[in-house]
Design a protein around this motif. Structure first.
Motif, PDB file in Angstrom:
ATOM      1  N   ILE A   4       0.861  -1.187   0.000  1.00  0.00           N
ATOM      2  CA  ILE A   4       0.000   0.000   0.000  1.00  0.00           C
ATOM      3  C   ILE A   4       0.897   1.237   0.000  1.00  0.00           C
ATOM      4  O   ILE A   4       1.762   1.380   0.852  1.00  0.00           O
ATOM      5  CB  ILE A   4      -0.940  -0.011   1.221  1.00  0.00           C
ATOM      6  N   CYS A   8      -2.606   6.164   0.075  1.00  0.00           N
ATOM      7  CA  CYS A   8      -3.719   5.626   0.877  1.00  0.00           C
ATOM      8  C   CYS A   8      -4.415   6.739   1.652  1.00  0.00           C
ATOM      9  O   CYS A   8      -3.776   7.581   2.269  1.00  0.00           O
ATOM     10  CB  CYS A   8      -3.167   4.582   1.845  1.00  0.00           C
ATOM     11  N   ILE A   9      -5.767   6.712   1.599  1.00  0.00           N
ATOM     12  CA  ILE A   9      -6.561   7.730   2.301  1.00  0.00           C
ATOM     13  C   ILE A   9      -7.239   7.143   3.544  1.00  0.00           C
ATOM     14  O   ILE A   9      -8.164   7.738   4.100  1.00  0.00           O
ATOM     15  CB  ILE A   9      -7.632   8.330   1.363  1.00  0.00           C
ATOM     16  N   CYS A  11      -9.298   4.687   4.077  1.00  0.00           N
ATOM     17  CA  CYS A  11     -10.749   4.516   3.996  1.00  0.00           C
ATOM     18  C   CYS A  11     -11.215   3.222   4.634  1.00  0.00           C
ATOM     19  O   CYS A  11     -12.393   3.058   4.914  1.00  0.00           O
ATOM     20  CB  CYS A  11     -11.200   4.574   2.542  1.00  0.00           C
ATOM     21  N   ASP A  12     -10.300   2.255   4.800  1.00  0.00           N
ATOM     22  CA  ASP A  12     -10.602   0.997   5.501  1.00  0.00           C
ATOM     23  C   ASP A  12     -11.429  -0.005   4.692  1.00  0.00           C
ATOM     24  O   ASP A  12     -11.883  -0.996   5.238  1.00  0.00           O
ATOM     25  CB  ASP A  12     -11.302   1.277   6.850  1.00  0.00           C
ATOM     26  N   VAL A  13     -11.652   0.237   3.386  1.00  0.00           N
ATOM     27  CA  VAL A  13     -12.478  -0.743   2.665  1.00  0.00           C
ATOM     28  C   VAL A  13     -11.701  -2.016   2.315  1.00  0.00           C
ATOM     29  O   VAL A  13     -12.289  -3.085   2.159  1.00  0.00           O
ATOM     30  CB  VAL A  13     -13.144  -0.172   1.388  1.00  0.00           C
ATOM     31  N   CYS A  14     -10.375  -1.928   2.206  1.00  0.00           N
ATOM     32  CA  CYS A  14      -9.611  -3.109   1.809  1.00  0.00           C
ATOM     33  C   CYS A  14      -9.448  -4.115   2.935  1.00  0.00           C
ATOM     34  O   CYS A  14      -9.443  -5.326   2.710  1.00  0.00           O
ATOM     35  CB  CYS A  14      -8.224  -2.705   1.301  1.00  0.00           C
ATOM     36  N   CYS A  53     -10.089  -0.746  -3.690  1.00  0.00           N
ATOM     37  CA  CYS A  53      -9.393   0.488  -3.315  1.00  0.00           C
ATOM     38  C   CYS A  53      -9.830   1.644  -4.225  1.00  0.00           C
ATOM     39  O   CYS A  53      -9.670   1.576  -5.436  1.00  0.00           O
ATOM     40  CB  CYS A  53      -7.886   0.316  -3.394  1.00  0.00           C
ATOM     41  N   CYS A  57      -4.122   2.406  -4.896  1.00  0.00           N
ATOM     42  CA  CYS A  57      -2.797   2.601  -4.292  1.00  0.00           C
ATOM     43  C   CYS A  57      -2.199   1.298  -3.784  1.00  0.00           C
ATOM     44  O   CYS A  57      -1.414   1.296  -2.837  1.00  0.00           O
ATOM     45  CB  CYS A  57      -2.868   3.642  -3.182  1.00  0.00           C
TER      46      CYS A  57
HETATM   47 FE1  SF4 Z   1      -5.936   2.742   1.785  1.00  0.00          FE
HETATM   48 FE2  SF4 Z   1      -7.061   0.312   1.645  1.00  0.00          FE
HETATM   49 FE3  SF4 Z   1      -8.582   2.523   1.394  1.00  0.00          FE
HETATM   50 FE4  SF4 Z   1      -6.854   1.842  -0.575  1.00  0.00          FE
HETATM   51  S1  SF4 Z   1      -8.685   0.654   0.099  1.00  0.00           S
HETATM   52  S2  SF4 Z   1      -7.177   3.918   0.300  1.00  0.00           S
HETATM   53  S3  SF4 Z   1      -5.156   0.963   0.617  1.00  0.00           S
HETATM   54  S4  SF4 Z   1      -7.432   1.882   3.263  1.00  0.00           S
END
Ligand code: SF4
Length: 82
Positions: A4, A8-9, A11-14, A53, A57
């Motif tokens: 990563i 990375c922002i 966002c916590d989706v991964c 993502c 990233c």
């Molecule tokens: Fe960061 Fe994961 Fe969100 Fe991508 S999907 S921005 S790696 S937290």
């Protein structure tokens, strides 16, 4: 393994998408444990984190280049099949 980048922002989706629990929240951005990342080999055709993502990233980690066979071996070790 994948890595990563600092794009990375947070966002916590991964994190919940990783079947190997290789992704966690690091000090500043999310991080991938290369010992656990199989690039989803053994689980899915494509790395699931890359699919979700929003800022793209999560590239291949140039410091941890592995063949499909090596990734499958890692999968077997993680899952106890080796
Ligand atoms: Fe960061 Fe994961 Fe969100 Fe991508 S999907 S921005 S790696 S937290």
């Amino acid at each position: 393994a994948l890595i990563i980048t600092d794009d990375c922002i947070n966002c916590d989706v991964c994190e919940p998408e990783c079947p190997n629990n290789a992704i966690s929240q690091g000090e500043e951005i999310y991080v991938i444990d290369p010992d656990l990342c199989t690039e989803c080999v053994g689980h899915y055709d494509e790395p699931q984190c890359q699919q979700v993502c929003p800022v793209d990233c999560i590239p291949l980690d140039p410091a941890h280049v592995e063949s499909k066979d090596e990734l499958m071996d890692k999968y077997k070790i993680i899952t106890g099949e080796a």
